[in-house]
Design an enzyme around this catalytic site. Structure first.
Site, PDB file in Angstrom:
ATOM      1  N   CYS A  86     -27.075 -72.244  88.327  1.00 49.33           N
ATOM      2  CA  CYS A  86     -26.243 -72.134  88.125  1.00 49.33           C
ATOM      3  C   CYS A  86     -24.968 -72.744  87.085  1.00 49.33           C
ATOM      4  CB  CYS A  86     -25.548 -71.136  89.818  1.00 49.33           C
ATOM      5  SG  CYS A  86     -24.046 -70.441  89.555  1.00 49.33           S
ATOM      6  N   HIS A 203     -29.505 -68.630  93.122  1.00 48.16           N
ATOM      7  CA  HIS A 203     -29.483 -69.681  93.771  1.00 48.16           C
ATOM      8  C   HIS A 203     -30.559 -69.236  94.387  1.00 48.16           C
ATOM      9  CE1 HIS A 203     -25.141 -71.448  93.166  1.00 48.16           C
ATOM     10  NE2 HIS A 203     -24.589 -69.559  92.891  1.00 48.16           N
ATOM     11  N   GLU A 205     -31.313 -72.464  97.182  1.00 49.73           N
ATOM     12  CA  GLU A 205     -30.796 -73.119  98.410  1.00 49.73           C
ATOM     13  C   GLU A 205     -30.297 -72.421  98.990  1.00 49.73           C
ATOM     14  OE1 GLU A 205     -29.229 -72.441  95.418  1.00 49.73           O
ATOM     15  OE2 GLU A 205     -26.623 -72.761  95.812  1.00 49.73           O
TER      16      GLU A 205
END
Lengths: 240, 85
Positions: A86, A203, A205
């Protein structure tokens, strides 16, 4: 495999990345402070998401000149693995470690939603655990994810298989409706020519445990760990 | 002896780069009744006050600032004017 997560003023996804790598994947992971000018002994650096320097001027434009960045760029030039997520992807673009630039989402909305991604290249250190063409799901949360590259750059990206993820429908079709931000050719993530630097807007994560609603992100990190382990087995080394 | 200069910088999107913000502004203007508006493109204006020995050096420094930070050469062009203040 030792990971370093760079923290800029305004980064806010550093802890989630640290949790994914340290608690879920059980790898050694440190925070690297933006004002430090050197580091040593890392196998992979992660530039996390957030709003570094408030996104002032352009997202990532100021972070690109943080004191730690010359060392990050040396690390990348020597072949070290770098993952930009990002805002991290935006920083890599501003730094010229990846080609192209980010524009404001075409719909002018901050898009915070799950997206389906098609894996266009599973022969990278970041995507070895995915099948070619596999459809995965990861969340996005951004206002400037509209990836732009001029026709010549786009041609080269395609020629050299640098496009790694594209926004798609759940069935894996590349359509305008599946594109949340207007990104050219639905590009969600790409790799540099050398293959060691990956940037993506979604994302990973945020999808590393079933509790979070999906684990496709964990497979990206696990791919890196697999790839690195195989390199070690062959005597190759890229920890700097 | 350093003199003080004011540089006025305009950063604009390159032709051919889509401008969703400009499009939204255009739609706003049309909604206000300005049906003749065909296109709007949104750019940035910056003022940089700096010390430099002469105007040539002030201009050169600001051009460098534009190339390195103030404009993204992939998607933006810039113009500047420099005057002593």
């Amino acid at each position: 495999m030792k990971f370093g997560v760079v923290v800029f003023p305004g980064s806010n996804c550093d802890r989630d990345v640290h949790y994914a790598l340290g608690a879920v994947l059980r790898q050694p992971v440190d925070y690297l402070w933006h004002a430090d000018t050197k580091f040593t002994g890392y196998d992979c650096l992660v530039l996390p998401g957030g709003f570094s320097y408030g996104d002032y001027l352009r997202p990532g434009a100021i972070a690109r000149f943080a004191p730690i960045m010359p060392a990050v760029m040396d690390f990348a030039r020597q072949g070290g693995l770098v993952l930009g997520i990002c805002n991290g992807f935006q920083i890599l673009l501003e730094a010229g470690l990846l080609p192209g630039a980010m524009l404001r989402n075409h719909c002018l909305q901050f898009r915070c939603q799950d997206t389906y991604l098609r894996v266009e290249n599973n022969a990278t250190p970041f995507t070895g655990r995915f099948a070619q063409g596999q459809v995965v799901r990861m969340p996005i949360a951004h206002n400037e994810g509209n990836y732009y590259a001029d026709p010549e750059t786009l041609r080269r990206l395609k020629e050299r298989n640098q496009i790694v993820f594209r926004y798609c429908t759940p069935q894996g079709e590349i359509t305008p409706e599946a594109n949340p931000n207007g990104s050219v050719e639905n590009i969600a993530g790409l790799i540099n020519e050398e293959g060691n630097v990956l940037g993506l807007m979604p994302h990973p994560e945020r999808c590393v445990e079933e509790l979070l609603g999906g684990t496709d992100g964990r497979e990206l990190f696990a791919s890196l760990i697999d790839w690195w382990a195989k390199q070690r087995l062959h005597g190759a080394h890229n920890s700097f | 002896m350093a003199r003080l200069y004011l540089a006025r910088v305009r950063v604009t999107l390159k032709a051919g780069v889509l401008d969703p913000q400009g499009e939204a502004v255009k739609q706003g203007l049309v909604a206000l009744g300005y049906g003749g508006v065909k296109e709007v493109r949104v750019g940035k204006y910056l003022e940089v006050r700096l010390e430099a020995p002469d105007e040539g050096q002030a201009r050169r420094q600001v051009e460098e600032m534009c190339r390195r930070l103030l404009a993204n050469p992939v998607i933006e062009d810039f113009t500047l004017e420099v005057a002593e203040i």
